[in-house]
Scaffold this active site. Structure first.
Site, short mmCIF file in Angstrom:
data_model
loop_
_atom_site.label_atom_id
_atom_site.label_comp_id
_atom_site.label_asym_id
_atom_site.label_seq_id
_atom_site.Cartn_x
_atom_site.Cartn_y
_atom_site.Cartn_z
CD GLU A 58 5.72 1.32 0.09
OE1 GLU A 58 4.94 1.40 -0.87
OE2 GLU A 58 5.47 0.70 1.15
CE LYS A 60 6.69 0.16 4.30
NZ LYS A 60 5.55 -0.65 3.83
CE LYS A 120 1.47 1.22 -0.55
NZ LYS A 120 2.34 0.08 -0.18
CD GLU A 182 -3.03 -1.83 -1.58
OE1 GLU A 182 -1.88 -1.39 -1.79
OE2 GLU A 182 -3.60 -1.77 -0.48
CG ASN A 203 -1.57 -5.19 0.37
OD1 ASN A 203 -0.88 -6.02 0.97
ND2 ASN A 203 -1.67 -3.94 0.76
CD GLU A 233 0.40 -3.14 -3.89
OE1 GLU A 233 0.00 -2.56 -4.91
OE2 GLU A 233 -0.10 -2.95 -2.76
CB SER A 234 2.30 -6.77 1.42
OG SER A 234 1.83 -5.45 1.48
#
Length: 277
Positions: A58, A60, A120, A182, A203, A233-234
């Site tokens: 990802e 960002k 996203k 999600e 998540n 995720e995360s």
């Protein structure tokens, strides 16, 4: 949801809706549909289905919680690095106010890689799904918490009148793009499955405390049929983290902060899955 978490989600969704209205006003319908048709989406689900643990890398520029992650943010360079590192797919944040993202970042990434791309954002409108394809995305993120039970107040007024999860899944299918749905807990997982989600992202970040709990994949994976692709995720920072969620049944991991903070993101991707041989 209550308190700070609800306020953050509410603000992010409202900001996304405001960006949507600005972008919609800038395009003519005929030209827009031609731009959508000009791109043929890649098989996002197939790219992350295995064998082994796939990495969705990802990009960002910042986050509302962690602040600025990259002073010099170059999506094309990151796309090259992620591809070189062996990522199976790329995730691009396009939410401006919260993450410093723009749809143009997808275009830059698309020009730099042949990997499937996930857009996203806080998508609540069919226009945003079509816009994703027009910009070269192969999948969109749909967040159950932002769709199934909108927060109180402004978000309910801004987004609550739009389509729900099931309807947006149908729009994504009609547009030829995948939808990563999600979830954050057991009720959201059941909502996603009931709506027909075939790609579920778990998540690990708690929406109330913002704490990370990798055990969430271990708990929620048991609720998800084997045929549904699962993305963890995360909070995945080390090879041990990656191996833990893989052994819990994740098909892929979505990694952002760890890569954005790395001096060598390509090597970091390799390190995360080096244990898999």
């Amino acid at each position: 949801m209550t308190g700070e978490a609800e306020d953050l989600l509410a603000r992010l969704v409202v900001e996304a809706r405001q960006d949507l209205q600005r972008r919609r006003a800038l395009v003519g319908q005929d030209q827009f549909e031609r731009s959508v048709a000009s791109y043929t989406p890649k098989d996002f689900a197939g790219a992350i289905r295995g064998p082994g643990l796939a990495v969705i890398a990802e990009m960002k520029q910042r986050t509302p919680i962690m602040g600025v992650l990259a002073q010099e943010y170059r999506p094309a360079d990151l796309a090259h690095a992620y591809t070189d590192g062996g990522a199976a797919a790329i995730s691009v944040l396009t939410h401006m106010a919260g993450f410093g993202g723009r749809p143009e970042h997808m275009l830059a990434a698309r020009a730099a890689t042949t990997l499937p791309i996930l857009r996203k954002d806080f998508v609540t409108d069919p226009f945003e799904i079509a816009k994703a394809r027009a910009a070269g995305a192969d999948a969109v993120l749909l967040i159950v918490a932002a769709l199934a039970s909108p927060p109180r107040g402004e978000v309910a007024r801004s987004a609550g009148g739009g389509l729900g999860l099931r309807e947006l899944l149908a729009v994504a299918k009609s547009r030829g793009v995948a939808a990563l749905v999600e979830v954050h807990d057991e009720p959201e997982t059941l909502i996603a499955l009931d709506a027909g989600a075939q790609l579920i992202g778990i998540n690990h970040r708690d929406l109330h405390t913002f704490a990370i709990d990798l055990a969430l994949t271990e708990r929620l994976r048991k609720l998800i049929p084997d045929g549904v692709v699962v993305v963890a995720e995360s909070g995945i920072r080390t090879p041990d983290d990656a191996r833990r969620v893989y052994e819990a049944g994740a098909d892929a991991i979505l990694v952002g902060e760890t890569l954005m903070r790395s001096d060598d993101p390509a090597q970091k991707i390799r390190e995360l899955t080096a244990w898999s041989g």
